[in-house]
Write a protein that holds these residues in place. Structure first.
Motif, PDB file in Angstrom:
ATOM      1  N   ALA A 101       0.725  -1.316  -0.222  1.00 15.01           N
ATOM      2  CA  ALA A 101      -0.088   0.090   0.132  1.00 15.01           C
ATOM      3  C   ALA A 101       0.869   1.363  -0.172  1.00 15.01           C
ATOM      4  O   ALA A 101       0.607   2.086  -0.771  1.00 15.01           O
ATOM      5  N   LEU A 102       1.829   1.558   0.640  1.00 11.37           N
ATOM      6  CA  LEU A 102       2.853   2.182   0.981  1.00 11.37           C
ATOM      7  C   LEU A 102       3.678   2.617  -0.488  1.00 11.37           C
ATOM      8  O   LEU A 102       3.588   3.888  -0.947  1.00 11.37           O
ATOM      9  N   LEU A 103       4.013   1.620  -0.976  1.00 10.04           N
ATOM     10  CA  LEU A 103       4.568   1.643  -2.284  1.00 10.04           C
ATOM     11  C   LEU A 103       3.632   2.365  -3.249  1.00 10.04           C
ATOM     12  O   LEU A 103       4.092   3.078  -4.059  1.00 10.04           O
ATOM     13  N   PHE A 104       2.325   1.787  -3.330  1.00 10.13           N
ATOM     14  CA  PHE A 104       1.402   2.522  -4.100  1.00 10.13           C
ATOM     15  C   PHE A 104       1.087   3.938  -3.953  1.00 10.13           C
ATOM     16  O   PHE A 104       1.005   4.678  -4.741  1.00 10.13           O
ATOM     17  N   PHE A 105       1.237   4.271  -2.701  1.00 11.31           N
ATOM     18  CA  PHE A 105       1.005   5.694  -2.383  1.00 11.31           C
ATOM     19  C   PHE A 105       2.152   6.499  -2.862  1.00 11.31           C
ATOM     20  O   PHE A 105       2.428   7.677  -3.366  1.00 11.31           O
ATOM     21  N   VAL A 106       3.451   5.826  -2.806  1.00 12.05           N
ATOM     22  CA  VAL A 106       4.582   6.733  -3.324  1.00 12.05           C
ATOM     23  C   VAL A 106       4.253   6.941  -4.623  1.00 12.05           C
ATOM     24  O   VAL A 106       4.743   7.839  -5.539  1.00 12.05           O
ATOM     25  N   LEU A 107       3.824   5.446  -5.411  1.00 10.13           N
ATOM     26  CA  LEU A 107       3.770   5.877  -6.959  1.00 10.13           C
ATOM     27  C   LEU A 107       2.689   6.943  -7.017  1.00 10.13           C
ATOM     28  O   LEU A 107       2.916   7.750  -8.203  1.00 10.13           O
ATOM     29  N   CYS A 108       1.616   7.220  -6.405  1.00 10.05           N
ATOM     30  CA  CYS A 108       0.790   8.345  -6.746  1.00 10.05           C
ATOM     31  C   CYS A 108       1.512   9.582  -6.560  1.00 10.05           C
ATOM     32  O   CYS A 108       1.311  10.531  -7.165  1.00 10.05           O
ATOM     33  N   GLY A 109       2.361   9.553  -5.544  1.00  3.33           N
ATOM     34  CA  GLY A 109       3.195  10.848  -5.438  1.00  3.33           C
ATOM     35  C   GLY A 109       4.057  11.253  -6.685  1.00  3.33           C
ATOM     36  O   GLY A 109       4.154  12.176  -7.151  1.00  3.33           O
ATOM     37  N   VAL A 110       4.683  10.037  -7.045  1.00  4.90           N
ATOM     38  CA  VAL A 110       5.470  10.004  -8.302  1.00  4.90           C
ATOM     39  C   VAL A 110       4.652  10.559  -9.239  1.00  4.90           C
ATOM     40  O   VAL A 110       5.125  11.545 -10.313  1.00  4.90           O
ATOM     41  N   ALA A 111       3.342  10.259  -9.569  1.00  2.00           N
ATOM     42  CA  ALA A 111       2.824  10.574 -10.664  1.00  2.00           C
ATOM     43  C   ALA A 111       2.406  12.306 -10.546  1.00  2.00           C
ATOM     44  O   ALA A 111       2.297  12.908 -11.534  1.00  2.00           O
ATOM     45  N   LEU A 122       3.494  20.352  -6.392  1.00  3.15           N
ATOM     46  CA  LEU A 122       4.829  19.951  -6.086  1.00  3.15           C
ATOM     47  C   LEU A 122       4.821  19.534  -4.893  1.00  3.15           C
ATOM     48  O   LEU A 122       5.401  18.406  -4.489  1.00  3.15           O
ATOM     49  N   PHE A 123       4.639  20.600  -3.912  1.00  5.62           N
ATOM     50  CA  PHE A 123       5.043  20.258  -2.352  1.00  5.62           C
ATOM     51  C   PHE A 123       3.935  19.036  -2.029  1.00  5.62           C
ATOM     52  O   PHE A 123       4.575  17.980  -1.382  1.00  5.62           O
ATOM     53  N   ILE A 124       2.753  19.007  -2.352  1.00  4.93           N
ATOM     54  CA  ILE A 124       2.028  17.857  -2.097  1.00  4.93           C
ATOM     55  C   ILE A 124       2.383  16.369  -2.462  1.00  4.93           C
ATOM     56  O   ILE A 124       2.679  15.584  -1.701  1.00  4.93           O
ATOM     57  N   GLY A 125       2.885  16.591  -3.705  1.00  2.00           N
ATOM     58  CA  GLY A 125       3.455  15.459  -4.526  1.00  2.00           C
ATOM     59  C   GLY A 125       4.791  14.774  -3.511  1.00  2.00           C
ATOM     60  O   GLY A 125       4.990  13.728  -3.159  1.00  2.00           O
TER      61      GLY A 125
END
Lengths: 465, 495
Positions: A101-111, A122-125
């Motif tokens: 789940a955490l890895l998916f959240f990181v991917l969301c941030g990456v996107a 940018l900051f939120i990401g």
């Protein structure tokens, strides 16, 4: 748009799955299925331009073929990472579904950080990327080193985020229109107002921290070394590549017209990063630490895209992220299986595991930048962009000398695998750990690297789709 | 012949066939089979090369010798391969050398023979690619591709200190080629646009690049260092004796017989024509370095006790003369270089074969421990003496023709350099005859008592080499005719 929403949704799903499904290997398959879904939907968006979701984002997020291609690379590399390291992620601890789940959240941030159009996004990401990473770094709870790394990472990371916020505030105050949109920060070609200059430097510092450019790199070796190796692999590749993409996107769109004024700062960053990364890597005995320093050294090369900031450089950056991620994921996947992380631990691997040794050699050759590998093409594009820029040719010469130094430490591993005999009678890897599919995936990764080395246009053509 | 009917050309065949053969060799597990496969493959390559020599006339058979495919279309690099006179000659040398090496070392047994012969054939493919590349990026690719297998060959099957020695070799050449890469990029940004890209990596684009004199002056050195390391020219030579000594002898033959020609070739194809003004400006420095290197290497060769290091230093001396002769800007000097590139390849491979035979039988390479081989193996000694005389460049041998022409070119350029360089011929006679005397004549001792006469195979390959030595010693015209076009191209660039 697809990628941002679907990754977030799937992350939540993964969390819930941890509550309801007891099977240990189920999360892995669910994660792979979800990632495939995201990847396909993102490919559809790149191919047809249509998104599943039509949300009015007030232009705070801007999607084009350039960042969609990059997200595709990030997702594809993550898929490869899941397939290669799925079993090792299960071994880290009890809460397997939460890791995914955490890895998916990181991917969301990456996107998010590859599509942002305002400083707020940018900051939120950046925060969405960082916070799950703090947790993942400390996920090996009973290991003191992992705890130390997590704390260190958290403290340093929040510090740099603070600096970034301060920078954003300065830019907001300094811009004539009072806007967070990155294209509105600078108006006209007047000399840079002092407030903007301060904001720029603060943002430069915090982004340098995120991409571990010297002299803001001190957290990198400790964190990469302390974190469980599977997560180091993810941090050092996909996350780092995304941070670079955001770095370049921000500075190109917000400050591109003043490039000449801040180029000198980048020159200093590049020189320091290349020298510190490469020279320190030479002295490492642990391959994991060596790879941490090598990731700093590679960051020096990626910084050339900011230095040159032309079309070639952007193509080069995308190519570089792909080449570097593929090779690093591969070499980390092998490292995870090793019983001994020192260079001597690799002694005689070629005799015990010829497939692992051969693919590791290709990954290392690619990291060195030997022709016929993707690593060469990406370095080539970067340096060509820098030479086309026309200034500071000495920097390019320094870069290639550093690449020659990097051959030294990468080749030490190759030498250990092929030319030295194992000193202990124990195996370097547990052969029961190495499945046929693992070997097959490594070979596929290696072939991908060589194909990209021969035909880099497979990736670069998509940028102008 | 209708150009449309040609579906494959000689440069492609010469490059891709060894590549495929090398990959196939990896799969063959049995040592005997892989040995025969490598030999057959190299003989087929030789056949292709001979056929290409028949059709070497580019005015009539241009389409057989040149080919171009799109590659990185939007960057301006295409897969362009072609054979001009010099390319024909060096691919022929490569094609001749490999079967000879395989036959001469057929008795030697290697662990993991499949990997060994696979890497050897890959090296051959890389060398062929370097000699046929007509696009500078392709050239760079092959330039590295030739070194990587050689690195693995030396580090895995070499002597005791092989890992350090070959690593030094690798880092030297890698650093050199990276510097060249910057040079390539810099010139590239000054080339004319193609229909698809702003600039071009094609050879003609590089020849007509618009570089100012100032730019030429410094980019010249980026290229020169890369090539000087490969040749090697003093003071970039320090990797060579170590590597030659530690590498397995069959690989040393490739390194010294052909790979050093890559450096000379590259100077002629990529350095002088791209930077003609810088080449004229720095001719004194380069020739000075070469001449110093010749004398220096000759003096050290006299002192050597190890046969392999001895040959390595004598090779540095010969290469120095070739490098100097290129920069004399004279037709006779350049023609001499062309002849000598081929002759040096033949002679030094012969030299290594003899060294290998002696070492295999006696187990030592120390000149001081050997002696009196002539009594036990007269045929071997005869061959050795012929090759040694060619090494000194005595008349009737192939090296005489080349060296004579090169010295004539150098003489026209500057008499002082010539006088100093000529000393190296005397020194060559000193060290070569000294070696022959100590190793082959005198009393046989305990080490050499057991030595036996060479086998038919070995007589055959040495015989072939000796035929080459005398053939081109008395009749060098075919080599001159073949490479005429390249010499003309270079000379027109100097004007």
């Amino acid at each position: 748009m697809n990628a941002i929403i679907l990754t977030a949704a799937w992350g939540v799903l993964m969390m819930l799955c941890g509550a309801f499904i007891k099977s240990k290997s189920a999360p892995k398959y669910l994660a792979i299925a979800g990632l495939l879904l995201v990847l396909i939907s993102n490919c559809l968006e790149l191919g047809t331009g249509a998104s599943f979701f039509s949300i009015d984002v007030k232009d705070m997020i801007r999607v084009n073929s350039f960042n969609l291609t990059f997200i595709n690379i990030a997702l594809g590399c993550t898929l490869l990472y899941f397939l290669l390291n799925g079993r090792d992620i299960e071994k880290v601890g009890e809460h397997v579904s939460e890791y995914f789940a955490l890895l998916f959240f990181v991917l969301c941030g990456v996107a998010l950080i590859s599509t942002f159009n305002t400083l707020l996004m940018l900051f939120i990401g950046i925060e969405i990327v960082s916070i799950p990473l703090y947790v993942l770094t400390g996920s090996d709870k009973r290991n003191l080193k992992s705890n130390e790394a997590a704390l260190k990472y958290f403290l340093m990371g929040s510090f740099s985020t603070g600096i970034m916020l301060l920078g954003i505030a300065f830019l907001y105050g300094g811009s004539e229109t009072g806007s967070f949109y990155i294209s509105n920060i600078i108006s006209g070609n007047d000399p840079m107002p002092p407030m903007i200059a301060v904001g720029l430097v603060l943002l430069l510092i915090s982004m340098s921290f995120k991409v571990s450019a010297a002299p803001f790199h001190f957290w990198t070796p400790d964190v990469y070394d302390g974190a469980p190796t599977v997560f180091t692999s993810f941090m050092a590749t996909i996350v780092k590549a995304a941070a670079f993409f955001a770095f370049v996107r921000l500075f190109e769109n917000a400050f591109g017209s003043m490039h000449a004024q801040w180029q000198k700062l980048i020159v200093i960053l590049i020189a320091a990063t290349l020298l510190i990364g490469n020279l320190t890597a030479v002295f490492q005995q642990s391959v994991k630490r060596m790879l941490a320093y090598s990731s700093i050294a590679q960051a020096g090369f990626m910084l050339f895209s900011l230095f040159a900031l032309n079309g070639m450089a952007k193509e080069g950056l995308v190519l570089y992220t792909a080449a570097y991620s593929l090779a690093s994921i591969g070499i980390f996947a092998i490292l995870v299986k090793m019983n001994d992380y020192t260079i001597d631990g690799f002694n005689g691997l070629a005799k015990q595991q010829p497939v692992l040794a051969l693919t590791a050699t290709i990954f290392l050759l690619s990291l060195t930048g030997i022709p016929l590998t993707a690593g060469f093409q990406s370095k080539f594009y970067m340096l060509l962009a820098a030479v086309e820029n026309g200034q500071h040719i000495w920097l390019v010469i320094l870069a290639v000398l550093c690449a020659a130094i990097s051959a030294y430490y990468y080749f030490r591993v190759i030498q250990a695998m092929y030319f030295k005999d194992s000193t202990s009678s124990a195996e370097s890897v547990n052969s029961s750990d190495i499945s046929l599919s693992f070997k097959l995936l490594l070979v596929i990764t290696a072939v991908l690297i060589i194909v990209l080395g021969m035909f880099p246009n497979f990736i670069t053509d998509w940028l102008y789709f | 012949m209708d150009p449309k009917n040609i579906w494959i050309t000689f440069p492609e065949l010469l490059t891709w066939f060894p590549l495929i053969a090398g990959v196939v060799a990896f799969i063959i597990r049995e040592e005997k089979k892989v040995k025969s496969w490598a030999l057959i493959a190299s003989l087929i390559t030789l056949g292709i090369s001979v056929a290409s020599l028949v059709y070497s006339d580019n005015t009539k058979y241009f389409y057989l010798n040149n080919v171009s495919y799109f590659w990185l279309k939007y960057v301006g690099s295409n897969l362009t391969l072609g054979l001009d006179g010099m390319g024909h000659m060096l691919t022929a040398l490569t094609a001749v050398a490999f079967p000879i090496i395989f036959i001469a070392t057929s008795k030697t047994s290697f662990k993991n023979a499949n990997a060994y012969y696979g890497l050897m054939l890959l090296t051959q493919a890389g060398l062929m690619g370097v000699f046929t590349a007509m696009d500078v990026l392709i050239f760079y690719f092959f330039w590295e591709l030739a070194v990587i297998p050689a690195y693995f060959l030396c580090s895995r099957w070499g002597g005791e200190r092989r890992i350090q020695a070959t690593f030094k070799f690798f880092v030297y050449t890698f650093a050199g080629s990276l510097l060249m890469l910057i040079g390539i990029m810099y010139v590239y940004t000054h080339t004319y646009p193609t229909p698809y890209a702003e600039h071009s990596f094609a050879m003609n684009a590089f020849y007509s690049a618009t570089l100012s004199v100032k730019e030429q002056n410094w980019v010249f050195w980026l290229f020169f260092v890369a090539f000087a390391i490969k040749m090697p020219v003093f003071p970039f030579h320090t990797w060579q004796p170590d590597t030659y000594e530690q590498a397995p002898t069959s690989t040393t033959m490739v390194l010294s017989g052909i790979m050093v020609k890559m450096g000379i070739f590259a100077v002629i194809r990529w350095l002088v024509p791209v930077f003609p003004q810088a080449a004229v400006r720095f001719d004194n420095i380069v020739i000075g370095l070469s001449v110093v290197g010749m004398i220096y290497a000759s003096l050290i060769a006299i002192k050597q006790d190890d046969l392999k290091r001895f040959v390595a230093y004598s090779s540095i001396a010969h290469i120095g003369l070739m490098c100097a002769a290129i920069f004399t800007q004279s037709s006779i000097g350049l023609q001499g270089v062309m002849i000598q590139m081929f002759s040096h390849g033949i002679n030094i491979i012969g030299m290594w074969i003899v060294v290998d035979l002696v070492e295999k039988q006696t187990g030592t390479r120390k000149i001081s421990e050997l002696g009196g081989i002539a009594h036990k193996a007269p045929v071997l000694t005869i061959f050795l003496v012929v090759i040694a005389l060619a090494n000194i460049a005595l008349p009737l041998t192939n090296a005489f023709v080349g060296e004579f022409m090169m010295f004539s070119g150098l003489f026209k350029f500057n008499i002082i350099y010539t006088a100093v360089a000529l000393l190296s011929i005397i020194l060559a006679a000193v060290y070569t005859l000294n070696m022959v005397q100590k190793v082959f004549y005198g009393e046989a001792n305990a080490v050499t008592n057991t030595i036996q006469e060479i086998s038919l195979n070995q007589k055959l390959v040495l015989g072939v080499l000796v035929v080459f030595i005398f053939l081109f010693g008395v009749f060098p015209q075919p080599l001159l005719d073949l490479t005429k076009d390249t010499v003309m191209t270079i000379l027109t660039r100097f004007k």
